[in-house]
Design an enzyme around this catalytic site. Structure first.
Site, PDB file in Angstrom:
ATOM      1  N   ARG A 168       0.519   3.854   3.069  1.00  9.24           N
ATOM      2  CA  ARG A 168      -0.495   3.730   4.336  1.00  9.24           C
ATOM      3  C   ARG A 168      -0.023   2.800   5.273  1.00  9.24           C
ATOM      4  O   ARG A 168      -0.343   2.639   6.275  1.00  9.24           O
ATOM      5  CB  ARG A 168      -2.098   3.023   3.624  1.00  9.24           C
ATOM      6  CG  ARG A 168      -2.515   3.865   2.675  1.00  9.24           C
ATOM      7  CD  ARG A 168      -3.570   3.130   1.861  1.00  9.24           C
ATOM      8  NE  ARG A 168      -4.662   2.434   2.648  1.00  9.24           N
ATOM      9  CZ  ARG A 168      -5.631   2.921   3.203  1.00  9.24           C
ATOM     10  NH1 ARG A 168      -5.946   4.314   3.182  1.00  9.24           N
ATOM     11  NH2 ARG A 168      -6.662   2.702   4.005  1.00  9.24           N
ATOM     12  N   ARG A 172       8.084  -0.639  10.592  1.00 15.92           N
ATOM     13  CA  ARG A 172       8.702  -0.303  11.944  1.00 15.92           C
ATOM     14  C   ARG A 172       9.839  -1.066  12.281  1.00 15.92           C
ATOM     15  O   ARG A 172      10.055  -2.225  11.906  1.00 15.92           O
ATOM     16  CB  ARG A 172       7.573  -0.303  12.986  1.00 15.92           C
ATOM     17  CG  ARG A 172       6.464   0.550  12.598  1.00 15.92           C
ATOM     18  CD  ARG A 172       5.724   0.711  14.129  1.00 15.92           C
ATOM     19  NE  ARG A 172       4.477   1.461  13.913  1.00 15.92           N
ATOM     20  CZ  ARG A 172       3.240   0.997  13.698  1.00 15.92           C
ATOM     21  NH1 ARG A 172       3.245  -0.508  13.905  1.00 15.92           N
ATOM     22  NH2 ARG A 172       2.052   1.758  13.485  1.00 15.92           N
ATOM     23  N   ARG A 245     -11.920  -0.296  -8.126  1.00 14.50           N
ATOM     24  CA  ARG A 245     -11.810  -1.768  -7.787  1.00 14.50           C
ATOM     25  C   ARG A 245     -12.863  -2.233  -7.016  1.00 14.50           C
ATOM     26  O   ARG A 245     -13.568  -1.562  -6.173  1.00 14.50           O
ATOM     27  CB  ARG A 245     -10.626  -1.926  -6.767  1.00 14.50           C
ATOM     28  CG  ARG A 245      -9.250  -1.602  -7.309  1.00 14.50           C
ATOM     29  CD  ARG A 245      -8.740  -2.700  -8.363  1.00 14.50           C
ATOM     30  NE  ARG A 245      -9.020  -3.890  -8.055  1.00 14.50           N
ATOM     31  CZ  ARG A 245      -9.965  -4.934  -8.571  1.00 14.50           C
ATOM     32  NH1 ARG A 245     -10.871  -4.646  -9.599  1.00 14.50           N
ATOM     33  NH2 ARG A 245     -10.047  -6.122  -7.973  1.00 14.50           N
ATOM     34  N   ARG A 276      -7.890 -11.839   1.955  1.00 14.86           N
ATOM     35  CA  ARG A 276      -7.823 -11.839   3.001  1.00 14.86           C
ATOM     36  C   ARG A 276      -9.013 -12.552   3.671  1.00 14.86           C
ATOM     37  O   ARG A 276      -9.958 -12.654   3.274  1.00 14.86           O
ATOM     38  CB  ARG A 276      -7.521 -10.324   3.899  1.00 14.86           C
ATOM     39  CG  ARG A 276      -8.551  -9.352   3.427  1.00 14.86           C
ATOM     40  CD  ARG A 276      -8.096  -8.067   4.015  1.00 14.86           C
ATOM     41  NE  ARG A 276      -8.954  -6.936   3.289  1.00 14.86           N
ATOM     42  CZ  ARG A 276      -8.605  -5.655   3.411  1.00 14.86           C
ATOM     43  NH1 ARG A 276      -7.418  -5.340   4.021  1.00 14.86           N
ATOM     44  NH2 ARG A 276      -9.362  -4.961   3.108  1.00 14.86           N
ATOM     45  N   GLU A 296     -12.231 -12.376   1.093  1.00 12.86           N
ATOM     46  CA  GLU A 296     -12.464 -11.122   0.202  1.00 12.86           C
ATOM     47  C   GLU A 296     -11.667 -11.404  -1.120  1.00 12.86           C
ATOM     48  O   GLU A 296     -10.296 -11.496  -1.248  1.00 12.86           O
ATOM     49  CB  GLU A 296     -11.742 -10.136   1.006  1.00 12.86           C
ATOM     50  CG  GLU A 296     -12.059  -8.780   0.364  1.00 12.86           C
ATOM     51  CD  GLU A 296     -11.613  -7.602   1.096  1.00 12.86           C
ATOM     52  OE1 GLU A 296     -11.643  -7.834   2.672  1.00 12.86           O
ATOM     53  OE2 GLU A 296     -10.931  -6.776   0.889  1.00 12.86           O
ATOM     54  N   TYR A 344      -9.033   7.812  -2.280  1.00 16.02           N
ATOM     55  CA  TYR A 344      -9.024   6.610  -1.142  1.00 16.02           C
ATOM     56  C   TYR A 344      -9.118   7.003   0.214  1.00 16.02           C
ATOM     57  O   TYR A 344      -7.907   6.899   0.850  1.00 16.02           O
ATOM     58  CB  TYR A 344      -7.560   6.024  -1.474  1.00 16.02           C
ATOM     59  CG  TYR A 344      -7.326   4.504  -0.862  1.00 16.02           C
ATOM     60  CD1 TYR A 344      -8.061   4.057   0.257  1.00 16.02           C
ATOM     61  CD2 TYR A 344      -6.146   3.865  -1.349  1.00 16.02           C
ATOM     62  CE1 TYR A 344      -8.025   2.568   0.550  1.00 16.02           C
ATOM     63  CE2 TYR A 344      -5.957   2.531  -0.673  1.00 16.02           C
ATOM     64  CZ  TYR A 344      -6.862   2.043   0.089  1.00 16.02           C
ATOM     65  OH  TYR A 344      -6.443   0.816   0.632  1.00 16.02           O
ATOM     66  N   ASP A 346     -10.140   7.254   4.117  1.00 18.59           N
ATOM     67  CA  ASP A 346     -10.669   6.444   5.303  1.00 18.59           C
ATOM     68  C   ASP A 346     -11.887   7.051   5.976  1.00 18.59           C
ATOM     69  O   ASP A 346     -12.053   8.145   5.529  1.00 18.59           O
ATOM     70  CB  ASP A 346      -9.342   6.370   6.468  1.00 18.59           C
ATOM     71  CG  ASP A 346      -8.160   5.568   6.040  1.00 18.59           C
ATOM     72  OD1 ASP A 346      -8.357   4.536   5.170  1.00 18.59           O
ATOM     73  OD2 ASP A 346      -7.041   5.843   6.444  1.00 18.59           O
TER      74      ASP A 346
HETATM   75  N1  UDP Z   1      -0.782  -4.324   0.891  1.00 17.18           N
HETATM   76  C1  UDP Z   1       0.046  -5.521   0.715  1.00 17.18           C
HETATM   77  N2  UDP Z   1       0.026  -6.365   1.338  1.00 17.18           N
HETATM   78  C2  UDP Z   1      -0.650  -6.732   2.416  1.00 17.18           C
HETATM   79  C3  UDP Z   1      -1.471  -5.803   2.747  1.00 17.18           C
HETATM   80  C4  UDP Z   1      -1.432  -4.720   2.079  1.00 17.18           C
HETATM   81  O1  UDP Z   1       0.740  -5.285  -0.317  1.00 17.18           O
HETATM   82  O2  UDP Z   1      -0.591  -7.601   3.293  1.00 17.18           O
HETATM   83  C5  UDP Z   1      -0.928  -3.098   0.056  1.00 17.18           C
HETATM   84  C6  UDP Z   1      -2.012  -3.473  -0.931  1.00 17.18           C
HETATM   85  O3  UDP Z   1      -1.543  -2.837  -2.167  1.00 17.18           O
HETATM   86  C7  UDP Z   1      -3.073  -2.628  -0.237  1.00 17.18           C
HETATM   87  C8  UDP Z   1      -2.578  -1.347   0.144  1.00 17.18           C
HETATM   88  O4  UDP Z   1      -1.308  -2.185   0.833  1.00 17.18           O
HETATM   89  O5  UDP Z   1      -4.037  -2.246  -1.404  1.00 17.18           O
HETATM   90  C9  UDP Z   1      -3.083  -0.747   1.343  1.00 17.18           C
HETATM   91  O6  UDP Z   1      -3.443  -1.847   2.399  1.00 17.18           O
HETATM   92  P1  UDP Z   1      -4.613  -1.585   3.376  1.00 17.18           P
HETATM   93  O7  UDP Z   1      -4.785  -2.778   4.358  1.00 17.18           O
HETATM   94  O8  UDP Z   1      -4.327  -0.121   3.903  1.00 17.18           O
HETATM   95  O9  UDP Z   1      -5.928  -1.600   2.513  1.00 17.18           O
HETATM   96  P2  UDP Z   1      -7.362  -1.595   2.817  1.00 17.18           P
HETATM   97  O10 UDP Z   1      -7.713  -2.170   4.169  1.00 17.18           O
HETATM   98  O11 UDP Z   1      -7.859  -0.224   2.537  1.00 17.18           O
HETATM   99  O12 UDP Z   1      -8.091  -2.674   1.856  1.00 17.18           O
END
Ligand code: UDP
Length: 367
Positions: A168, A172, A245, A276, A296, A344, A346
């Site tokens: 996901r 870049r 989760r 986060r 979170e 999962y 969006d």
């Molecule tokens: N992820 C990570 N580090 C980060 C952000 C995301 O390792 O700083 C990994 C983590 O396994 C996460 C996945 O990437 O579950 C998908 O991140 P995303 O931000 O898409 O998750 P969401 O916002 O759906 O919780």
């Protein structure tokens, strides 16, 4: 008698109800919670819309879906560029040329490409999330950005997780730090709850109403039932429980204008218990002299926890497939959304799948 009883006032249920109502069908939406909008729910506090169940950032590449949601809310031009905090350093994220500059000092796309080629752990057939990301970016980046966060978030070793979870995230070699590739993105001005109020306007909704308290009664109310909750619960866990989760959110008020200077800051160290911090006002460019933030925390899953993410590993996929086989045979019930499909998704994918479902039903009726 209703045409459709819709169990769950989240994105799938609300979209389905809107479409069918507009086609002249009589719908009743019920939800066991005391509010609409499922986990997209926002609560307005002193002009700031708090994402009560985690940050939701709308994005899609599909112009039809973008046009569709804009019927129900005006979207701002918020762009998601989280920052990562790891051991008192702040990094640009998602991984882009500026991140690679911060770590390796590389300054051009070609230097970055060469550096990644040098550090990546070559592997033609990565078998899991850890192997896949190591094969792209190597140990150091894995340790800073992925290992701790992923272990905290999923409460599993990244070796036990499927790599699609991490795919996901963009990697870049230019300075673009937009989290999403999609052409369209933004936050509904005035909050997600307002968007759902508009989606559901003129539709009968009963809150604090638990389908499972009396299934026969609720099933008897309508010709068809659209179920958007947990599929394992629907089938009374007969093939076992699916794992999800879950999270705990700690909301706090601060009498300062700006707490962290950005909507999202990821804390990727394993020792910090939250993943986060969200500062809600930044989603809508708020200018208030105060702010609300949310930490979170991933929590251990229990049967009655609020489900946020499916865990699509082998064990759970096997269980889910058994439920799926049963659900395909149903004539009265329609299943959809993140929980019933155990995917999962969006938000835009949920809307897309609800719209597609309505289209298929229409086609079957008119065929
Ligand atoms: N992820 C990570 N580090 C980060 C952000 C995301 O390792 O700083 C990994 C983590 O396994 C996460 C996945 O990437 O579950 C998908 O991140 P995303 O931000 O898409 O998750 P969401 O916002 O759906 O919780």
């Amino acid at each position: 008698m209703y045409d459709y009883l819709i169990v769950g006032a989240g994105m799938y249920g609300a979209t389905f109800a809107r479409e069918m109502t507009d086609k002249g069908k009589k719908c009743l939406v019920i939800d066991r919670r005391s509010h609409i909008a499922g986990n997209c729910y926002t609560e307005n506090k002193e002009g700031i819309n708090i994402h009560k169940y985690g940050a939701h950032i709308f994005h899609t590449d599909d112009e039809n879906i973008w046009n569709y949601v804009q019927r129900f809310a005006e979207f701002n031009n918020f762009k998601n560029s989280p920052r990562v905090r790891y051991k008192d350093k702040i990094y640009s994220f998602p991984i882009n040329l500026f991140t690679l500059y911060q770590i390796y000092g590389v300054q051009t796309p070609e230097e970055a490409r060469q550096k990644l080629e040098e550090v990546r752990v070559k592997n033609d057939n990565p078998q899991n999330l850890e192997e896949w990301i190591l094969s792209q970016v190597g140990e150091e980046i894995y340790d800073i950005f992925i290992k701790g966060y992923t272990t905290k978030q999923w409460m599993k070793d990244p070796k036990e997780l499927p790599s699609f979870i991490i795919k996901r995230l963009p990697i870049r070699l230019n300075f673009n730090d937009n989290y999403f590739f999609d052409r369209f993105q933004g936050i509904p001005i005035g909050g997600y709850t307002k968007l759902f109020e508009n989606l559901l306007s003129g539709i009968e909704v009963q809150l604090d109403t638990d389908y499972f308290a009396d299934r026969d009664y609720f099933d008897g109310l309508a010709d068809k039932v659209v179920f958007t909750g947990r599929i394992d619960e629907f089938y009374n866990y007969r093939f076992g429980e699916l794992e999800y989760r879950t999270l705990r959110f700690e909301h706090s008020y601060h009498a300062i204008e700006d707490y962290q200077g950005n909507a999202v800051v990821n804390y990727t160290e394993l020792d910090i218990p939250y993943t986060r911090i969200i500062e809600h006002k930044h989603f809508e460019f708020g200018k208030q002299p105060y702010t609300y933030v949310t930490k979170e925390y991933p929590e251990v899953w229990q049967k009655d926890s609020i489900p946020y993410y499916p865990i699509n590993d082998d064990t759970n996929t096997k269980i889910f497939n058994q439920y799926k086989t049963l659900s395909k045979e149903e004539t009265k019930y329609i299943f959809g959304g993140r929980l019933a499909d155990y995917r999962y998704y969006d938000m835009h994918q949920v809307i897309g799948s609800a719209l597609a479902k309505v289209r298929r039903i229409e086609e079957t009726i008119s065929a």
